[in-house]
Design a protein around this motif. Structure first.
Motif, short mmCIF file in Angstrom:
data_model
loop_
_atom_site.label_atom_id
_atom_site.label_comp_id
_atom_site.label_asym_id
_atom_site.label_seq_id
_atom_site.Cartn_x
_atom_site.Cartn_y
_atom_site.Cartn_z
N LEU A 9 114.58 -49.26 20.78
CA LEU A 9 113.53 -48.32 21.53
C LEU A 9 112.79 -47.73 20.39
O LEU A 9 113.29 -47.33 19.30
CB LEU A 9 114.17 -47.20 22.21
CG LEU A 9 115.10 -47.56 23.26
CD1 LEU A 9 115.62 -46.20 23.95
CD2 LEU A 9 114.46 -48.40 24.23
N LYS A 10 111.48 -47.43 20.54
CA LYS A 10 110.64 -46.82 19.34
C LYS A 10 110.42 -45.16 19.86
O LYS A 10 110.08 -45.17 21.08
CB LYS A 10 109.31 -47.32 19.06
CG LYS A 10 108.52 -46.71 18.10
CD LYS A 10 107.36 -47.12 17.60
CE LYS A 10 106.67 -46.57 16.54
NZ LYS A 10 105.32 -47.29 15.78
N CYS A 11 110.99 -44.30 19.02
CA CYS A 11 110.88 -42.97 19.53
C CYS A 11 109.64 -42.22 19.18
O CYS A 11 109.07 -42.88 18.30
CB CYS A 11 112.05 -42.22 18.91
SG CYS A 11 113.69 -42.86 19.32
N SER A 12 109.33 -41.14 19.86
CA SER A 12 107.96 -40.73 19.59
C SER A 12 108.00 -39.99 18.10
O SER A 12 106.70 -39.68 17.67
CB SER A 12 107.79 -39.24 20.54
OG SER A 12 108.80 -38.51 20.14
N THR A 33 114.20 -40.54 30.81
CA THR A 33 114.15 -39.42 31.70
C THR A 33 115.09 -38.26 30.95
O THR A 33 115.37 -37.35 31.42
CB THR A 33 114.77 -39.73 32.95
OG1 THR A 33 116.03 -40.18 32.88
CG2 THR A 33 113.70 -40.58 33.69
N GLY A 34 115.76 -38.68 29.74
CA GLY A 34 116.74 -37.72 29.32
C GLY A 34 118.10 -37.68 29.70
O GLY A 34 118.55 -36.49 30.00
N CYS A 39 122.23 -37.75 23.71
CA CYS A 39 121.82 -39.02 23.19
C CYS A 39 120.94 -38.84 22.10
O CYS A 39 119.97 -37.81 21.99
CB CYS A 39 121.29 -39.87 24.48
SG CYS A 39 120.79 -41.52 23.81
N TYR A 40 120.69 -39.67 21.05
CA TYR A 40 119.59 -39.60 20.10
C TYR A 40 118.14 -39.52 20.57
O TYR A 40 117.60 -38.74 19.86
CB TYR A 40 119.82 -40.92 19.09
CG TYR A 40 118.90 -40.90 18.16
CD1 TYR A 40 119.22 -40.32 16.79
CD2 TYR A 40 117.91 -41.73 18.17
CE1 TYR A 40 118.32 -40.43 15.86
CE2 TYR A 40 116.88 -41.73 17.06
CZ TYR A 40 117.05 -41.01 15.84
OH TYR A 40 116.36 -41.28 14.67
N THR A 41 117.76 -40.36 21.76
CA THR A 41 116.61 -40.20 22.01
C THR A 41 116.08 -38.93 22.82
O THR A 41 114.88 -39.01 23.27
CB THR A 41 116.44 -41.48 22.96
OG1 THR A 41 117.37 -41.58 24.10
CG2 THR A 41 116.64 -42.81 22.12
N PHE A 42 117.20 -38.05 23.15
CA PHE A 42 116.78 -36.93 24.06
C PHE A 42 115.69 -36.28 23.67
O PHE A 42 114.68 -36.01 24.40
CB PHE A 42 117.88 -35.93 24.52
CG PHE A 42 117.69 -35.22 25.54
CD1 PHE A 42 117.83 -35.33 26.55
CD2 PHE A 42 117.39 -33.80 25.04
CE1 PHE A 42 117.45 -34.22 27.95
CE2 PHE A 42 117.14 -32.63 25.68
CZ PHE A 42 117.16 -32.90 27.37
N ALA A 43 115.76 -35.70 22.25
CA ALA A 43 114.70 -34.70 21.86
C ALA A 43 113.75 -35.69 21.21
O ALA A 43 112.51 -35.05 20.48
CB ALA A 43 115.23 -34.04 20.79
#
Length: 95
Positions: A9-12, A33-34, A39-43
């Motif tokens: 996944l590419k994060c923001s 959706t968090g 999780c690493y991707t949440f923020a």
């Protein structure tokens, strides 16, 4: 035969997250959706699925996930972009 997926996944914030799952669409939705607050991707949402590979052996999929997690950002981007011929050279250390 159960299929497992290794995904990136590419994060923001421009970083990449690598994971493994047997339900790709569901897991990407959970990241987006968090669903898991720790999780690493949440923020780092929104996220984008930029790569996935299918495996018929979950143990091999987990092995590949661990391998990719250790890769540099440049090597992950070569994989994402299908530039497979660049992968060996990106594994070499520059002195």
């Amino acid at each position: 035969m159960k299929v497992s997926y290794v995904y990136i996944l590419k994060c923001s914030d421009g970083t990449y997250y690598t994971g493994v799952t047997s339900k790709l669409e569901q897991r990407v939705f959970q990241h987006q959706t968090g669903f898991y607050r720790n999780c690493y991707t949440f923020a780092r949402r929104p996220i984008e699925l930029v790569f996935y590979g299918e495996f018929t052996d979950i143990n091999f999929a987990i092995e590949k996930e661990k391998q990719i997690k250790k890769w540099s950002k440049a090597k992950k981007e070569a994989l994402i972009n299908g530039e497979y011929d660049l992968l060996p050279n990106l594994a070499k250390k520059k002195f």
